[in-house]
Design an enzyme around this catalytic site. Structure first.
Site, PDB file in Angstrom:
ATOM      1  CG  HIS A  20      -1.489   0.579   1.609  1.00 48.60           C
ATOM      2  ND1 HIS A  20      -2.727   0.945   0.875  1.00 48.60           N
ATOM      3  CD2 HIS A  20      -2.065   2.252   2.073  1.00 48.60           C
ATOM      4  CE1 HIS A  20      -3.718   2.592   0.967  1.00 48.60           C
ATOM      5  NE2 HIS A  20      -2.584   2.725   1.758  1.00 48.60           N
ATOM      6  CG  ASP A  22      -0.281   6.046   2.346  1.00 50.37           C
ATOM      7  OD1 ASP A  22      -1.345   5.293   1.904  1.00 50.37           O
ATOM      8  OD2 ASP A  22      -0.119   6.491   3.582  1.00 50.37           O
ATOM      9  CG  HIS A  54      -4.520   5.775   0.075  1.00 49.05           C
ATOM     10  ND1 HIS A  54      -4.135   5.767   1.877  1.00 49.05           N
ATOM     11  CD2 HIS A  54      -5.871   6.676  -0.357  1.00 49.05           C
ATOM     12  CE1 HIS A  54      -5.370   6.463   2.297  1.00 49.05           C
ATOM     13  NE2 HIS A  54      -6.392   6.717   0.646  1.00 49.05           N
ATOM     14  N   GLY A 132       0.781   9.761   9.431  1.00 49.63           N
ATOM     15  CA  GLY A 132       1.317   7.939   9.940  1.00 49.63           C
ATOM     16  C   GLY A 132       1.564   8.541  12.362  1.00 49.63           C
ATOM     17  CG  ASP A 159      -4.558   3.613   5.196  1.00 48.66           C
ATOM     18  OD1 ASP A 159      -3.619   3.157   6.768  1.00 48.66           O
ATOM     19  OD2 ASP A 159      -4.528   4.036   4.170  1.00 48.66           O
ATOM     20  N   GLY A 160      -5.468   3.008   8.683  1.00 48.36           N
ATOM     21  CA  GLY A 160      -5.259   4.168   9.364  1.00 48.36           C
ATOM     22  C   GLY A 160      -5.343   3.898  11.220  1.00 48.36           C
ATOM     23  N   GLY A 181       0.546  -0.016   9.054  1.00 48.29           N
ATOM     24  CA  GLY A 181       1.543   0.504   9.202  1.00 48.29           C
ATOM     25  C   GLY A 181       2.665   0.643  10.607  1.00 48.29           C
TER      26      GLY A 181
END
Length: 212
Positions: A20, A22, A54, A132, A159-160, A181
């Site tokens: 993934h 960003d 993303h 992040g 996500d997050g 992440g």
């Protein structure tokens, strides 16, 4: 670049099913990351990896062709950035990529409903996009639940702030694609964390299937 390649290789070797990436343009979100030239270089080094892009950008149409040319397989844009979401979706698919649509925490899930049947996945942000290390927003799970109930076969990505301490609620809500992440990169054993996350989601999927 060599450090980034090494990092991505480590994630693949640790069990990540896809990478993934960003992309931030400094407009849609304050931060600025890399663009399609870096993606193209990474793809040359990792030709077998699935690149899940993303796109946190203010003009998602602008970057479709360059990202497709770079070799990415999936392009997720934000509904908030698109004046004509259907045009963006059509262009992504014409470019040969899977199409995804994402939404910020403050955006109603109803906003993406008209486009669900046209995309390959919906991304539910569980933090504000752009930074992040933020705390996971558990109050985003009703969005996931709504989509899973209404569209049983849809790929739903979260996500997050996702990690071992909240992966169960993600899986039980109906998410089947997990972006993690800090929980992985900050771990002494990334492979162990990835294995745990995948197992938790798989168990939730099986449980949900048996309860139908």
């Amino acid at each position: 670049m060599s450090f980034l390649v090494s990092y991505l290789v480590d994630m693949r070797n640790s069990g990540a099913d896809y990478l993934h990436l960003d992309v931030m343009d400094g407009h849609f979100v304050p931060n600025l990351t890399f663009g399609h030239p870096v993606v193209k270089c990474l793809k040359k080094k990792l030709p077998q990896a699935f690149f899940d892009m993303h796109m946190m950008v203010s003009d998602p149409l602008k970057w479709i062709e360059p990202i497709a040319d770079a070799g990415a397989e999936q392009y997720t844009f934000h509904i908030e950035a698109a004046s004509d979401p259907m045009e963006v979706i059509r262009k992504i698919k014409e470019a040969g990529m899977r199409a995804g649509v994402g939404l910020k925490p403050g955006t109603s899930v109803e906003t993406v409903v008209p486009y669900v049947k046209h995309v390959d996945l919906v991304l539910i942000m569980t933090v504000e996009p752009g930074f992040g290390g933020q705390k996971f927003m558990s109050d985003m799970m009703p969005k996931v639940q709504h989509l899973r109930t209404s569209y049983p076969e849809l790929d739903i990505e979260v996500d997050g702030g996702v990690g071992p301490n909240n992966i169960t609620v993600c899986g039980e809500a109906g998410a089947n694609l997990i972006v993690s992440g800090t929980a992985i990169t900050g771990s002494k054993d990334p492979k162990e964390v990835i294995t745990f996350l995948k197992k938790s989601v798989e168990e939730s999927i099986v449980k949900s299937y048996l309860e139908r």
